[in-house]
Write a protein that holds these residues in place. Structure first.
Motif, PDB file in Angstrom:
ATOM      1  N   PRO A 186     129.808   0.910 -73.585  1.00  0.00           N
ATOM      2  CA  PRO A 186     128.533   1.130 -72.884  1.00  0.00           C
ATOM      3  C   PRO A 186     128.711   1.325 -71.381  1.00  0.00           C
ATOM      4  CG  PRO A 186     128.394  -0.753 -74.389  1.00  0.00           C
ATOM      5  CD  PRO A 186     129.837  -0.404 -74.262  1.00  0.00           C
ATOM      6  N   THR A 187     129.606   0.536 -70.784  1.00  0.00           N
ATOM      7  CA  THR A 187     129.853   0.677 -69.350  1.00  0.00           C
ATOM      8  C   THR A 187     130.500   2.019 -69.049  1.00  0.00           C
ATOM      9  OG1 THR A 187     130.015  -1.708 -68.963  1.00  0.00           O
ATOM     10  CG2 THR A 187     131.166  -0.270 -67.411  1.00  0.00           C
ATOM     11  N   GLU A 188     131.469   2.418 -69.852  1.00  0.00           N
ATOM     12  CA  GLU A 188     132.148   3.696 -69.628  1.00  0.00           C
ATOM     13  C   GLU A 188     131.165   4.860 -69.720  1.00  0.00           C
ATOM     14  OE1 GLU A 188     136.368   5.088 -70.803  1.00  0.00           O
ATOM     15  OE2 GLU A 188     135.082   5.585 -72.524  1.00  0.00           O
ATOM     16  N   LEU A 189     130.214   4.782 -70.624  1.00  0.00           N
ATOM     17  CA  LEU A 189     129.232   5.849 -70.774  1.00  0.00           C
ATOM     18  C   LEU A 189     128.460   6.056 -69.471  1.00  0.00           C
ATOM     19  CD1 LEU A 189     127.916   7.852 -72.791  1.00  0.00           C
ATOM     20  CD2 LEU A 189     126.233   6.061 -73.279  1.00  0.00           C
ATOM     21  N   VAL A 190     128.041   4.970 -68.853  1.00  0.00           N
ATOM     22  CA  VAL A 190     127.302   5.078 -67.592  1.00  0.00           C
ATOM     23  C   VAL A 190     128.223   5.569 -66.477  1.00  0.00           C
ATOM     24  CG1 VAL A 190     126.128   3.746 -65.795  1.00  0.00           C
ATOM     25  CG2 VAL A 190     125.511   3.429 -68.196  1.00  0.00           C
ATOM     26  N   LEU A 191     129.429   5.023 -66.407  1.00  0.00           N
ATOM     27  CA  LEU A 191     130.342   5.417 -65.338  1.00  0.00           C
ATOM     28  C   LEU A 191     130.661   6.906 -65.383  1.00  0.00           C
ATOM     29  CD1 LEU A 191     132.938   2.481 -65.282  1.00  0.00           C
ATOM     30  CD2 LEU A 191     130.901   2.779 -63.864  1.00  0.00           C
ATOM     31  N   THR A 192     130.927   7.424 -66.576  1.00  0.00           N
ATOM     32  CA  THR A 192     131.383   8.812 -66.685  1.00  0.00           C
ATOM     33  C   THR A 192     130.243   9.810 -66.827  1.00  0.00           C
ATOM     34  OG1 THR A 192     131.695   8.563 -69.084  1.00  0.00           O
ATOM     35  CG2 THR A 192     133.595   8.122 -67.660  1.00  0.00           C
ATOM     36  N   GLN A 193     129.230   9.480 -67.638  1.00  0.00           N
ATOM     37  CA  GLN A 193     128.173  10.458 -67.915  1.00  0.00           C
ATOM     38  C   GLN A 193     127.025  10.409 -66.914  1.00  0.00           C
ATOM     39  OE1 GLN A 193     128.767  12.792 -70.371  1.00  0.00           O
ATOM     40  NE2 GLN A 193     130.731  11.701 -70.318  1.00  0.00           N
ATOM     41  N   VAL A 194     126.764   9.237 -66.357  1.00  0.00           N
ATOM     42  CA  VAL A 194     125.681   9.112 -65.373  1.00  0.00           C
ATOM     43  C   VAL A 194     126.218   9.211 -63.951  1.00  0.00           C
ATOM     44  CG1 VAL A 194     123.844   7.626 -64.476  1.00  0.00           C
ATOM     45  CG2 VAL A 194     124.288   7.718 -66.949  1.00  0.00           C
ATOM     46  N   MET A 195     127.275   8.444 -63.648  1.00  0.00           N
ATOM     47  CA  MET A 195     127.768   8.350 -62.272  1.00  0.00           C
ATOM     48  C   MET A 195     128.845   9.373 -61.935  1.00  0.00           C
ATOM     49  SD  MET A 195     127.862   4.166 -62.120  1.00  0.00           S
ATOM     50  CE  MET A 195     128.453   4.088 -60.414  1.00  0.00           C
ATOM     51  N   GLY A 196     129.414  10.025 -62.955  1.00  0.00           N
ATOM     52  CA  GLY A 196     130.387  11.082 -62.709  1.00  0.00           C
ATOM     53  C   GLY A 196     131.775  10.613 -62.339  1.00  0.00           C
ATOM     54  N   TRP A 231     120.018  11.338 -56.349  1.00  0.00           N
ATOM     55  CA  TRP A 231     120.439  10.322 -57.317  1.00  0.00           C
ATOM     56  C   TRP A 231     119.245   9.613 -57.939  1.00  0.00           C
ATOM     57  CZ3 TRP A 231     124.778   9.524 -59.861  1.00  0.00           C
ATOM     58  CH2 TRP A 231     125.934  10.145 -59.396  1.00  0.00           C
ATOM     59  N   ALA A 232     118.187   9.412 -57.178  1.00  0.00           N
ATOM     60  CA  ALA A 232     116.976   8.802 -57.739  1.00  0.00           C
ATOM     61  C   ALA A 232     116.407   9.682 -58.842  1.00  0.00           C
ATOM     62  CB  ALA A 232     115.943   8.575 -56.644  1.00  0.00           C
ATOM     63  N   ARG A 233     116.399  10.982 -58.601  1.00  0.00           N
ATOM     64  CA  ARG A 233     115.912  11.904 -59.636  1.00  0.00           C
ATOM     65  C   ARG A 233     116.832  11.883 -60.852  1.00  0.00           C
ATOM     66  NH1 ARG A 233     114.583  15.162 -55.076  1.00  0.00           N
ATOM     67  NH2 ARG A 233     116.583  16.269 -55.220  1.00  0.00           N
ATOM     68  N   ARG A 234     118.131  11.848 -60.614  1.00  0.00           N
ATOM     69  CA  ARG A 234     119.081  11.853 -61.730  1.00  0.00           C
ATOM     70  C   ARG A 234     118.915  10.616 -62.614  1.00  0.00           C
ATOM     71  NH1 ARG A 234     123.747  14.241 -63.387  1.00  0.00           N
ATOM     72  NH2 ARG A 234     125.313  12.940 -64.411  1.00  0.00           N
ATOM     73  N   LEU A 235     118.838   9.441 -61.993  1.00  0.00           N
ATOM     74  CA  LEU A 235     118.685   8.221 -62.779  1.00  0.00           C
ATOM     75  C   LEU A 235     117.380   8.235 -63.563  1.00  0.00           C
ATOM     76  CD1 LEU A 235     119.999   5.449 -60.348  1.00  0.00           C
ATOM     77  CD2 LEU A 235     121.232   6.588 -62.200  1.00  0.00           C
ATOM     78  N   SER A 236     116.317   8.709 -62.950  1.00  0.00           N
ATOM     79  CA  SER A 236     115.031   8.773 -63.651  1.00  0.00           C
ATOM     80  C   SER A 236     115.082   9.781 -64.788  1.00  0.00           C
ATOM     81  CB  SER A 236     113.914   9.133 -62.665  1.00  0.00           C
ATOM     82  OG  SER A 236     113.751   8.116 -61.705  1.00  0.00           O
ATOM     83  N   ASP A 237     115.688  10.952 -64.538  1.00  0.00           N
ATOM     84  CA  ASP A 237     115.796  11.965 -65.586  1.00  0.00           C
ATOM     85  C   ASP A 237     116.614  11.463 -66.773  1.00  0.00           C
ATOM     86  OD1 ASP A 237     114.312  13.689 -64.056  1.00  0.00           O
ATOM     87  OD2 ASP A 237     116.023  14.888 -63.361  1.00  0.00           O
ATOM     88  N   MET A 238     117.610  10.607 -66.494  1.00  0.00           N
ATOM     89  CA  MET A 238     118.469  10.091 -67.557  1.00  0.00           C
ATOM     90  C   MET A 238     117.963   8.745 -68.097  1.00  0.00           C
ATOM     91  SD  MET A 238     122.253  11.223 -66.167  1.00  0.00           S
ATOM     92  CE  MET A 238     122.977  11.267 -67.822  1.00  0.00           C
ATOM     93  N   ARG A 239     116.768   8.368 -67.664  1.00  0.00           N
ATOM     94  CA  ARG A 239     116.093   7.149 -68.134  1.00  0.00           C
ATOM     95  C   ARG A 239     116.922   5.878 -67.886  1.00  0.00           C
ATOM     96  NH1 ARG A 239     113.963  11.119 -71.551  1.00  0.00           N
ATOM     97  NH2 ARG A 239     111.680  10.967 -71.806  1.00  0.00           N
ATOM     98  N   VAL A 240     117.580   5.847 -66.741  1.00  0.00           N
ATOM     99  CA  VAL A 240     118.307   4.647 -66.332  1.00  0.00           C
ATOM    100  C   VAL A 240     117.362   3.794 -65.486  1.00  0.00           C
ATOM    101  CG1 VAL A 240     120.262   3.731 -65.026  1.00  0.00           C
ATOM    102  CG2 VAL A 240     120.517   5.849 -66.351  1.00  0.00           C
ATOM    103  N   PRO A 241     116.991   2.594 -65.945  1.00  0.00           N
ATOM    104  CA  PRO A 241     116.111   1.740 -65.128  1.00  0.00           C
ATOM    105  C   PRO A 241     116.718   1.499 -63.747  1.00  0.00           C
ATOM    106  CG  PRO A 241     116.332   0.853 -67.343  1.00  0.00           C
ATOM    107  CD  PRO A 241     117.353   1.941 -67.229  1.00  0.00           C
TER     108      PRO A 241
END
Length: 314
Positions: free
Chosen positions: A164-174, A238-248
């Motif tokens: 789960p952590t890797e998914l956020v690091l690689t797919q959300v945070m790049g 980044w605010a738009r990206r997190l919201s678009d990816m439904r990251v609280p």
């Protein structure tokens, strides 16, 4: 749209005067901002950095009357500080002379390193910096310029499972996964992720440690780690990206010295994305940073009340 490295790391102290003595006298860092926690103005927020107060060198502390941290997973477990590779002998002697808990100089993940703890038990690792690292020594530091701390990194977090952590690091945070190594404490494997141009100032190390208890925050523990972006428009993206990816997330927060955005990764660790601009010289001259209490404009009207509640640092 890319994170470029570690921006700052914020930890907890229950002894602000002792904290200032240790980080300025023993570690030789510069106190670049003496302010308050903007969400709890009864507490100091102290910022230590290099001679020019550059992003990526900020080690900061909330002054809270907390019990000591209970160590475990779901935590930011070790703070890396970069130094010249030939400075580790100097630091081993300096820290030992002051009676601190420290390990042996050893090669870890291909770099010379030295583990130690501050007086409240926060875990650090002095790490050999890249040979071409740009430095900004503080001329008034008690530590000779060639041995001074260059800045933060790598930062190690502990999680009970990787996926789960890797998914956020690689797919959300790049971030990019680049290698693994065995944890030096014998508890699990550490996975290395890099951002920007890579190197020790731009790495997050993820220790997978399912057998550890859940950490309890407290003095000597880390509150959050922040990652760099160049400016406030990047925070908007980044605010738009997190919201678009439904990251609280917190939404954008104006910290005056930088603009921020907060969220938790699935392992429970609090992450921040922070802008490099405008920096700590926005409200006081670079040459006198940290000498008086600084307050952002939205707290200036409360100065008398805030100052009356703060304990002396010296």
């Amino acid at each position: 749209m890319e994170l470029t490295g570690i921006h700052h790391l914020t930890a907890i102290t229950a002894n602000a005067p002792g904290n200032k003595r240790f980080y300025t006298d023993t570690l030789g860092l510069r106190l670049v901002k003496k302010t308050v926690n903007q969400d709890d103005t009864s507490a100091y927020h102290l910022f230590y950095a290099d001679g020019l107060a550059r992003p990526g060198t900020d080690l900061t502390f909330f002054d809270w009357p907390a019990a000591p941290e209970r160590r475990g997973t779901h935590s930011i477990s070790r703070t890396g500080l970069r130094v010249a590779g030939d400075s580790l002998d100097f630091w081993a002697g300096r820290l030992a002379d002051r009676g601190l808990s420290l390990g042996q100089i050893a090669s870890l993940d291909g770099r010379a390193s030295l583990d130690f703890e501050d007086p409240e038990g926060q875990r650090f690792r002095l790490t050999e910096d890249a040979p071409d690292a740009v430095t900004a020594p503080w001329e008034k530091s008690p530590v000779p310029a060639q041995h001074q701390i260059h800045g933060l990194g790598p930062i190690t977090i502990s999680v009970p499972e990787l996926a789960p952590t890797e998914l956020v690091l690689t797919q959300v945070m790049g971030l990019r996964k680049v290698r693994d190594y065995a944890s030096p404490d014998g508890q699990g494997t550490v996975h290395v992720y890099e951002m920007g141009q890579g190197g020790p100032s731009a790495e997050l190390h993820v220790a997978v440690q399912p057998d550890l208890p859940v950490a309890r925050p407290g003095a000597g523990g880390v509150h959050h780690v922040a990652f760099r972006v160049p400016d406030k428009p990047a925070i908007h993206e980044w605010a738009r990206r997190l919201s678009d990816m439904r990251v609280p997330n917190s939404g954008e927060v104006e910290r005056y010295y930088f603009r921020s955005l907060y969220f938790r990764e699935p392992g429970g660790n609090l992450f921040e994305i922070a802008s490099d601009d405008p920096g700590f010289a926005v409200d006081e001259p670079l040459e006198s940073l940290g000498e008086t209490l600084s307050l952002p404009p939205f707290l200036e009207g409360q100065r008398a009340m805030i100052e009356a509640r703060l304990k002396p640092l010296d």
